[in-house]
Design a protein around this motif. Structure first.
Motif, mmCIF file in Angstrom:
data_model
loop_
_atom_site.group_PDB
_atom_site.id
_atom_site.type_symbol
_atom_site.label_atom_id
_atom_site.label_comp_id
_atom_site.label_asym_id
_atom_site.label_seq_id
_atom_site.Cartn_x
_atom_site.Cartn_y
_atom_site.Cartn_z
ATOM 1 N N ILE A 126 11.783 1.557 5.601
ATOM 2 C CA ILE A 126 10.994 2.530 4.845
ATOM 3 C C ILE A 126 10.324 3.531 5.775
ATOM 4 O O ILE A 126 10.204 4.711 5.443
ATOM 5 C CB ILE A 126 9.935 1.807 3.986
ATOM 6 C CG1 ILE A 126 10.620 1.028 2.870
ATOM 7 C CG2 ILE A 126 8.930 2.789 3.396
ATOM 8 C CD1 ILE A 126 9.694 0.135 2.088
ATOM 9 N N ALA A 127 9.915 3.075 6.950
ATOM 10 C CA ALA A 127 9.196 3.943 7.887
ATOM 11 C C ALA A 127 10.041 5.149 8.275
ATOM 12 O O ALA A 127 11.247 5.036 8.474
ATOM 13 C CB ALA A 127 8.820 3.149 9.137
ATOM 14 N N LEU A 168 3.200 9.242 3.118
ATOM 15 C CA LEU A 168 3.343 8.200 2.111
ATOM 16 C C LEU A 168 4.228 7.075 2.619
ATOM 17 O O LEU A 168 3.915 5.886 2.439
ATOM 18 C CB LEU A 168 3.908 8.802 0.826
ATOM 19 C CG LEU A 168 4.079 7.865 -0.355
ATOM 20 C CD1 LEU A 168 2.720 7.331 -0.803
ATOM 21 C CD2 LEU A 168 4.763 8.581 -1.500
ATOM 22 N N ARG A 169 5.343 7.432 3.276
ATOM 23 C CA ARG A 169 6.223 6.405 3.834
ATOM 24 C C ARG A 169 5.510 5.586 4.906
ATOM 25 O O ARG A 169 5.681 4.368 4.984
ATOM 26 C CB ARG A 169 7.479 7.056 4.417
ATOM 27 C CG ARG A 169 8.438 7.554 3.352
ATOM 28 C CD ARG A 169 9.615 8.263 3.929
ATOM 29 N NE ARG A 169 10.481 7.355 4.684
ATOM 30 C CZ ARG A 169 11.558 7.744 5.325
ATOM 31 N NH1 ARG A 169 11.909 9.015 5.329
ATOM 32 N NH2 ARG A 169 12.279 6.868 5.982
ATOM 33 N N ILE A 170 4.696 6.242 5.721
ATOM 34 C CA ILE A 170 3.938 5.527 6.750
ATOM 35 C C ILE A 170 2.927 4.586 6.098
ATOM 36 O O ILE A 170 2.776 3.433 6.509
ATOM 37 C CB ILE A 170 3.249 6.515 7.704
ATOM 38 C CG1 ILE A 170 4.287 7.223 8.574
ATOM 39 C CG2 ILE A 170 2.219 5.814 8.584
ATOM 40 C CD1 ILE A 170 3.743 8.381 9.382
ATOM 41 N N ALA A 171 2.229 5.084 5.070
ATOM 42 C CA ALA A 171 1.223 4.264 4.393
ATOM 43 C C ALA A 171 1.842 3.037 3.727
ATOM 44 O O ALA A 171 1.223 1.970 3.672
ATOM 45 C CB ALA A 171 0.474 5.103 3.357
ATOM 46 N N ILE A 172 3.058 3.177 3.233
ATOM 47 C CA ILE A 172 3.732 2.034 2.601
ATOM 48 C C ILE A 172 4.266 1.070 3.649
ATOM 49 O O ILE A 172 4.162 -0.153 3.501
ATOM 50 C CB ILE A 172 4.865 2.532 1.684
ATOM 51 C CG1 ILE A 172 4.278 3.264 0.478
ATOM 52 C CG2 ILE A 172 5.741 1.375 1.221
ATOM 53 C CD1 ILE A 172 5.321 3.982 -0.361
ATOM 54 N N ALA A 173 4.837 1.589 4.726
ATOM 55 C CA ALA A 173 5.508 0.752 5.719
ATOM 56 C C ALA A 173 4.546 0.048 6.663
ATOM 57 O O ALA A 173 4.829 -1.061 7.119
ATOM 58 C CB ALA A 173 6.495 1.583 6.520
ATOM 59 N N LEU A 174 3.417 0.662 6.972
ATOM 60 C CA LEU A 174 2.511 0.098 7.973
ATOM 61 C C LEU A 174 2.041 -1.326 7.652
ATOM 62 O O LEU A 174 2.121 -2.199 8.521
ATOM 63 C CB LEU A 174 1.320 1.034 8.188
ATOM 64 C CG LEU A 174 0.446 0.733 9.387
ATOM 65 C CD1 LEU A 174 1.264 0.815 10.667
ATOM 66 C CD2 LEU A 174 -0.717 1.695 9.446
ATOM 67 N N PRO A 175 1.580 -1.620 6.441
ATOM 68 C CA PRO A 175 1.173 -3.010 6.168
ATOM 69 C C PRO A 175 2.337 -4.002 6.217
ATOM 70 O O PRO A 175 2.136 -5.188 6.456
ATOM 71 C CB PRO A 175 0.598 -2.950 4.752
ATOM 72 C CG PRO A 175 0.336 -1.524 4.471
ATOM 73 C CD PRO A 175 1.262 -0.745 5.330
#
Length: 84
Positions: free
Chosen positions: A59-60, A35-42
Motif C-alpha cells: 500500500i505504501a 493517505l497511502r502513507i497514513a494507511i500503511a504506516l500502522p
C-alpha cells in the motif's frame, strides 16, 4: 431483491470506486500519497504479523529519491511529445 439486480449494483459500485480512485490520483497526487502513507504506516510497525506488514508495504507509495545533480524532477530521460 433479485440476485441479478444486486450483481448489477455491485458492478456499478465497483466502476464508480475505480473511477473515483483514478480521478483522485490524477487530480490530487499529494493527498493520495499522504493517505497511502497514513494507511500503511500502522501496518508496517514492529510486532505486526508478517502478512500485515507485506500488505502495508504494497500500500505504501514508492519512496521519493531526489537526484540533486539534475534538479530532482525524477523524470529522467527525454519526454515524448503529448498527442492531442
Amino acid at each position: 431483491m433479485d440476485a441479478g439486480l444486486l450483481a448489477q449494483y455491485a458492478v456499478i459500485a465497483l466502476a464508480v470506486l475505480v473511477s473515483a480512485g483514478f480521478v483522485a490520483k490524477r487530480q490530487f497526487p499529494g493527498l493520495v500519497r499522504r493517505l497511502r502513507i497514513a494507511i500503511a504506516l500502522p501496518m508496517v510497525r514492529e510486532g505486526r504479523p508478517p502478512w500485515l506488514r507485506r500488505l502495508g508495504l504494497r500500500i505504501a507509495p514508492p519512496s521519493r529519491v531526489i537526484d540533486a545533480a539534475c534538479g530532482g524532477c525524477n523524470s529522467c530521460g527525454p519526454s515524448s511529445p503529448r498527442q492531442h
